[in-house]
Design a protein around this motif. Structure first.
Motif, PDB file in Angstrom:
ATOM      1  N   ARG A  21     -56.898 -60.742  42.709  1.00  0.00           N
ATOM      2  CA  ARG A  21     -55.477 -60.410  42.746  1.00  0.00           C
ATOM      3  C   ARG A  21     -54.770 -61.501  43.524  1.00  0.00           C
ATOM      4  N   ASN A  22     -53.733 -62.028  42.937  1.00  0.00           N
ATOM      5  CA  ASN A  22     -52.963 -63.080  43.570  1.00  0.00           C
ATOM      6  C   ASN A  22     -52.149 -62.505  44.728  1.00  0.00           C
ATOM      7  N   GLY A  23     -51.790 -63.377  45.650  1.00  0.00           N
ATOM      8  CA  GLY A  23     -50.969 -62.992  46.797  1.00  0.00           C
ATOM      9  C   GLY A  23     -49.498 -62.927  46.437  1.00  0.00           C
ATOM     10  N   ASP A  24     -48.653 -63.206  47.415  1.00  0.00           N
ATOM     11  CA  ASP A  24     -47.212 -63.046  47.276  1.00  0.00           C
ATOM     12  C   ASP A  24     -46.525 -64.167  46.504  1.00  0.00           C
ATOM     13  N   LYS A  25     -47.201 -65.284  46.306  1.00  0.00           N
ATOM     14  CA  LYS A  25     -46.580 -66.437  45.645  1.00  0.00           C
ATOM     15  C   LYS A  25     -47.333 -66.800  44.371  1.00  0.00           C
ATOM     16  N   THR A  26     -46.651 -67.477  43.471  1.00  0.00           N
ATOM     17  CA  THR A  26     -47.304 -67.985  42.269  1.00  0.00           C
ATOM     18  C   THR A  26     -48.392 -68.968  42.681  1.00  0.00           C
ATOM     19  N   SER A  27     -49.536 -68.845  42.034  1.00  0.00           N
ATOM     20  CA  SER A  27     -50.666 -69.733  42.325  1.00  0.00           C
ATOM     21  C   SER A  27     -51.135 -70.403  41.047  1.00  0.00           C
ATOM     22  N   GLU A  28     -51.679 -71.583  41.213  1.00  0.00           N
ATOM     23  CA  GLU A  28     -52.248 -72.313  40.095  1.00  0.00           C
ATOM     24  C   GLU A  28     -53.630 -72.794  40.511  1.00  0.00           C
ATOM     25  N   PHE A  29     -54.587 -72.628  39.621  1.00  0.00           N
ATOM     26  CA  PHE A  29     -55.928 -73.141  39.900  1.00  0.00           C
ATOM     27  C   PHE A  29     -56.568 -73.565  38.593  1.00  0.00           C
ATOM     28  N   HIS A  30     -57.670 -74.273  38.701  1.00  0.00           N
ATOM     29  CA  HIS A  30     -58.367 -74.824  37.539  1.00  0.00           C
ATOM     30  C   HIS A  30     -59.794 -74.275  37.508  1.00  0.00           C
ATOM     31  N   ILE A  31     -60.202 -73.847  36.332  1.00  0.00           N
ATOM     32  CA  ILE A  31     -61.574 -73.397  36.102  1.00  0.00           C
ATOM     33  C   ILE A  31     -62.320 -74.585  35.511  1.00  0.00           C
ATOM     34  N   GLU A  32     -63.379 -75.000  36.172  1.00  0.00           N
ATOM     35  CA  GLU A  32     -64.101 -76.215  35.771  1.00  0.00           C
ATOM     36  C   GLU A  32     -65.319 -75.951  34.891  1.00  0.00           C
ATOM     37  N   ASN A  33     -65.728 -74.698  34.749  1.00  0.00           N
ATOM     38  CA  ASN A  33     -66.876 -74.417  33.892  1.00  0.00           C
ATOM     39  C   ASN A  33     -66.535 -73.263  32.955  1.00  0.00           C
ATOM     40  N   LYS A  34     -67.431 -72.983  32.011  1.00  0.00           N
ATOM     41  CA  LYS A  34     -67.210 -71.929  31.029  1.00  0.00           C
ATOM     42  C   LYS A  34     -67.607 -70.592  31.637  1.00  0.00           C
ATOM     43  N   ILE A  35     -66.649 -69.669  31.658  1.00  0.00           N
ATOM     44  CA  ILE A  35     -66.882 -68.329  32.184  1.00  0.00           C
ATOM     45  C   ILE A  35     -65.865 -67.391  31.554  1.00  0.00           C
ATOM     46  N   ALA A  36     -66.212 -66.123  31.479  1.00  0.00           N
ATOM     47  CA  ALA A  36     -65.293 -65.128  30.917  1.00  0.00           C
ATOM     48  C   ALA A  36     -64.080 -64.973  31.835  1.00  0.00           C
ATOM     49  N   ILE A  37     -62.888 -65.104  31.231  1.00  0.00           N
ATOM     50  CA  ILE A  37     -61.636 -64.970  31.974  1.00  0.00           C
ATOM     51  C   ILE A  37     -60.686 -64.102  31.159  1.00  0.00           C
ATOM     52  N   LEU A  38     -60.137 -63.080  31.795  1.00  0.00           N
ATOM     53  CA  LEU A  38     -59.118 -62.247  31.155  1.00  0.00           C
ATOM     54  C   LEU A  38     -57.994 -61.992  32.142  1.00  0.00           C
ATOM     55  N   ARG A  39     -56.773 -62.220  31.688  1.00  0.00           N
ATOM     56  CA  ARG A  39     -55.605 -61.899  32.506  1.00  0.00           C
ATOM     57  C   ARG A  39     -55.392 -60.389  32.491  1.00  0.00           C
ATOM     58  N   GLU A  40     -54.709 -59.922  33.484  1.00  0.00           N
ATOM     59  CA  GLU A  40     -54.445 -58.489  33.619  1.00  0.00           C
ATOM     60  C   GLU A  40     -53.849 -57.904  32.341  1.00  0.00           C
ATOM     61  N   LYS A  41     -52.923 -58.598  31.719  1.00  0.00           N
ATOM     62  CA  LYS A  41     -52.247 -58.098  30.519  1.00  0.00           C
ATOM     63  C   LYS A  41     -53.195 -57.970  29.331  1.00  0.00           C
ATOM     64  N   ASP A  42     -54.333 -58.666  29.359  1.00  0.00           N
ATOM     65  CA  ASP A  42     -55.288 -58.633  28.258  1.00  0.00           C
ATOM     66  C   ASP A  42     -56.451 -57.678  28.495  1.00  0.00           C
ATOM     67  N   ILE A  43     -56.499 -57.077  29.670  1.00  0.00           N
ATOM     68  CA  ILE A  43     -57.595 -56.167  30.005  1.00  0.00           C
ATOM     69  C   ILE A  43     -57.218 -54.759  29.560  1.00  0.00           C
ATOM     70  N   MET A  44     -58.104 -54.161  28.782  1.00  0.00           N
ATOM     71  CA  MET A  44     -57.885 -52.778  28.347  1.00  0.00           C
ATOM     72  C   MET A  44     -58.847 -51.872  29.098  1.00  0.00           C
ATOM     73  N   LYS A  45     -58.315 -50.802  29.642  1.00  0.00           N
ATOM     74  CA  LYS A  45     -59.143 -49.793  30.298  1.00  0.00           C
ATOM     75  C   LYS A  45     -59.679 -48.849  29.231  1.00  0.00           C
ATOM     76  N   GLU A  46     -60.861 -48.337  29.464  1.00  0.00           N
ATOM     77  CA  GLU A  46     -61.502 -47.457  28.479  1.00  0.00           C
ATOM     78  C   GLU A  46     -60.612 -46.264  28.134  1.00  0.00           C
ATOM     79  N   GLU A  47     -59.972 -45.682  29.122  1.00  0.00           N
ATOM     80  CA  GLU A  47     -59.134 -44.507  28.864  1.00  0.00           C
ATOM     81  C   GLU A  47     -57.883 -44.842  28.041  1.00  0.00           C
ATOM     82  N   ASP A  48     -57.536 -46.115  27.945  1.00  0.00           N
ATOM     83  CA  ASP A  48     -56.377 -46.528  27.148  1.00  0.00           C
ATOM     84  C   ASP A  48     -56.745 -46.865  25.701  1.00  0.00           C
ATOM     85  N   ALA A  49     -58.011 -46.880  25.394  1.00  0.00           N
ATOM     86  CA  ALA A  49     -58.490 -47.214  24.051  1.00  0.00           C
ATOM     87  C   ALA A  49     -58.539 -45.944  23.209  1.00  0.00           C
TER      88      ALA A  49
END
Length: 134
Positions: A21-49
């Protein structure tokens, strides 16, 4: 080449098995290797399916973030695909695209394709007349 992620204040992101979870300010970072990444808006909870397309999306999300249980998820996926096609044959083209991506283990793009299926599903449902009206 790295992946640049910019998070809004208090936005969450799933990276691997960790939820950040990000803090109070906009943050930018770089992912240097391959790993699963999902933004909050793309995450579905089981109860919402609640629809077949949403349940398929949730299942693909599990494939993407939990590779240890792929056999179980794949089995359930193919069973759901059969049910969806038998209920709505017009979904076949969407399911073929998603399935192809699943077989290529490209779960991130399969999630994007599943979103298109979910949009199509909304169109199908909106065309069905209410049986109580009439």
């Amino acid at each position: 080449m790295s992946l640049k992620i910019r998070l809004k204040p208090h936005e969450k992101v799933l990276i691997g098995h960790a939820v950040l979870r990000n803090g109070d300010k906009t943050s930018e970072f770089h992912i240097e290797n391959k790993i699963a990444i999902l933004r909050e808006k793309d995450i579905m909870k089981e109860e919402d399916a609640s629809t077949p397309g949403e349940r398929l999306y949730f299942l693909i999300q599990l494939m993407y973030i939990d590779g240890d249980n792929l056999v179980k998820y794949h089995h359930t996926y193919w069973e759901q695909v059969k049910q969806i096609v038998s209920a709505a044959a017009s979904t076949r083209q969407y399911l073929e695209e998603i399935s192809s991506l699943i077989l290529e283990q490209d779960y991130y793009h399969a999630l994007k394709a599943a979103r298109r299926l979910m949009e199509y599903e909304k169109c199908l449902v909106s065309r069905i007349p209410d049986p109580t009206e009439g």
